[in-house]
Enzyme design. Structure first.
Site, PDB file in Angstrom:
ATOM      1  N   GLY A  49       0.850  -1.178   0.000  1.00  0.00           N
ATOM      2  CA  GLY A  49       0.000   0.000   0.000  1.00  0.00           C
ATOM      3  C   GLY A  49       0.882   1.223   0.000  1.00  0.00           C
ATOM      4  O   GLY A  49       2.084   1.138   0.276  1.00  0.00           O
ATOM      5  N   GLN A  76       3.362  10.062   0.737  1.00  0.00           N
ATOM      6  CA  GLN A  76       4.637   9.370   0.514  1.00  0.00           C
ATOM      7  C   GLN A  76       5.242   9.655  -0.857  1.00  0.00           C
ATOM      8  O   GLN A  76       6.407   9.340  -1.089  1.00  0.00           O
ATOM      9  CB  GLN A  76       4.459   7.858   0.684  1.00  0.00           C
ATOM     10  N   CYS A  91       7.598   0.027   6.123  1.00  0.00           N
ATOM     11  CA  CYS A  91       7.010   1.194   5.475  1.00  0.00           C
ATOM     12  C   CYS A  91       7.950   1.649   4.366  1.00  0.00           C
ATOM     13  O   CYS A  91       9.163   1.671   4.558  1.00  0.00           O
ATOM     14  CB  CYS A  91       6.843   2.314   6.500  1.00  0.00           C
ATOM     15  N   LEU A  92       7.401   2.003   3.207  1.00  0.00           N
ATOM     16  CA  LEU A  92       8.247   2.446   2.092  1.00  0.00           C
ATOM     17  C   LEU A  92       9.033   3.706   2.449  1.00  0.00           C
ATOM     18  O   LEU A  92      10.090   3.955   1.883  1.00  0.00           O
ATOM     19  CB  LEU A  92       7.394   2.697   0.843  1.00  0.00           C
ATOM     20  N   HIS A 145      -2.286   1.440   8.881  1.00  0.00           N
ATOM     21  CA  HIS A 145      -0.983   2.046   8.595  1.00  0.00           C
ATOM     22  C   HIS A 145      -1.127   3.167   7.552  1.00  0.00           C
ATOM     23  O   HIS A 145      -0.607   4.269   7.734  1.00  0.00           O
ATOM     24  CB  HIS A 145      -0.013   0.962   8.097  1.00  0.00           C
ATOM     25  N   GLU A 146      -1.848   2.862   6.469  1.00  0.00           N
ATOM     26  CA  GLU A 146      -2.000   3.870   5.406  1.00  0.00           C
ATOM     27  C   GLU A 146      -2.849   5.033   5.898  1.00  0.00           C
ATOM     28  O   GLU A 146      -2.581   6.189   5.569  1.00  0.00           O
ATOM     29  CB  GLU A 146      -2.617   3.256   4.142  1.00  0.00           C
ATOM     30  N   HIS A 170      -0.788   7.469   7.784  1.00  0.00           N
ATOM     31  CA  HIS A 170      -0.003   8.385   6.944  1.00  0.00           C
ATOM     32  C   HIS A 170      -0.763   9.678   6.671  1.00  0.00           C
ATOM     33  O   HIS A 170      -0.184  10.756   6.682  1.00  0.00           O
ATOM     34  CB  HIS A 170       0.303   7.740   5.584  1.00  0.00           C
TER      35      HIS A 170
HETATM   36 ZN   LIG Z   1       4.023   3.590   5.358  1.00  0.00          ZN
END
Ligand SMILES: [Zn+2]
Length: 183
Positions: free
Chosen positions: A50, A55, A100-101, A142-143, A146
């Site tokens: 995701g 991000q 996480c990216l 999580h998303e 963000h």
């Molecule tokens: Zn993340």
């Protein structure tokens, strides 16, 4: 391979853009659809489950989730969540490592509800609700975090946070070296 790809670099912590307040999407116009496509391309380029718009440096309130994780066919397009809200979470919790990216190579143990429900607008303008369990619940929450400026490092203490900062700096230095740039 002939599709136009717009992979945007993922913003890595402690970049302040990850803390911007997100902006509600009022109308699904061509630029919102372009943002969705950039999210899709950027998520697949990084093998993410995701990704949220902050991000890739865009403050509009949207995240996407990989189709298989969202319970769809693997060939389906990723699911878009516009202006998402968490409407319910279970008392029961889960405790496992989360990546996480925006934190490459970092994994942090985060306690989350086992199940969660998110209400959002789809790219077609219709409202929908998705309930997730285990990894899907974790990903949805999580998303959603963000878009409220909340990040993995907010789940750890100041010492661990310092360690993560150093480790990410090392990753960044290594990447610059690899690219032949003297840092
Ligand atoms: Zn993340």
């Amino acid at each position: 391979m002939f599709a136009s790809m717009a992979v945007r670099p993922v913003v890595v912590w402690p970049d302040e853009r990850l803390r911007q307040s997100s902006v509600e999407i009022k109308e699904i116009d061509a630029s919102v659809k372009a943002l969705y496509q950039d999210l899709v391309d950027s998520m697949y380029a990084e093998n993410g489950l995701g990704i949220a718009s902050l991000q890739i440096g865009d403050p509009r309130r949207m995240f996407i989730v990989e189709p298989k994780l969202a319970g769809l066919d693997a060939s389906a397009p990723p699911v878009a969540f516009l202006n998402p809200e968490v409407t319910w979470t279970s008392e029961e919790t889960q405790d496992s490592e989360e990546g996480c990216l925006s934190f490459p190579e970092i994994y942090i143990k985060v306690k989350r509800p086992m199940r969660a429900r998110v209400r959002a607008m789809g790219l077609d303008g219709n409202m929908f609700e998705m309930e997730g369990e285990a990894l899907l619940a974790r990903c949805l929450l999580h998303e959603h975090d963000h878009l409220t400026g909340k990040l993995l490092v907010d789940f750890v203490g100041p010492l661990k946070r310092q360690m993560i900062k150093k480790k990410l700096q090392k990753v960044k230095d290594a990447e610059l070296e690899e690219a032949g740039v003297k840092a």
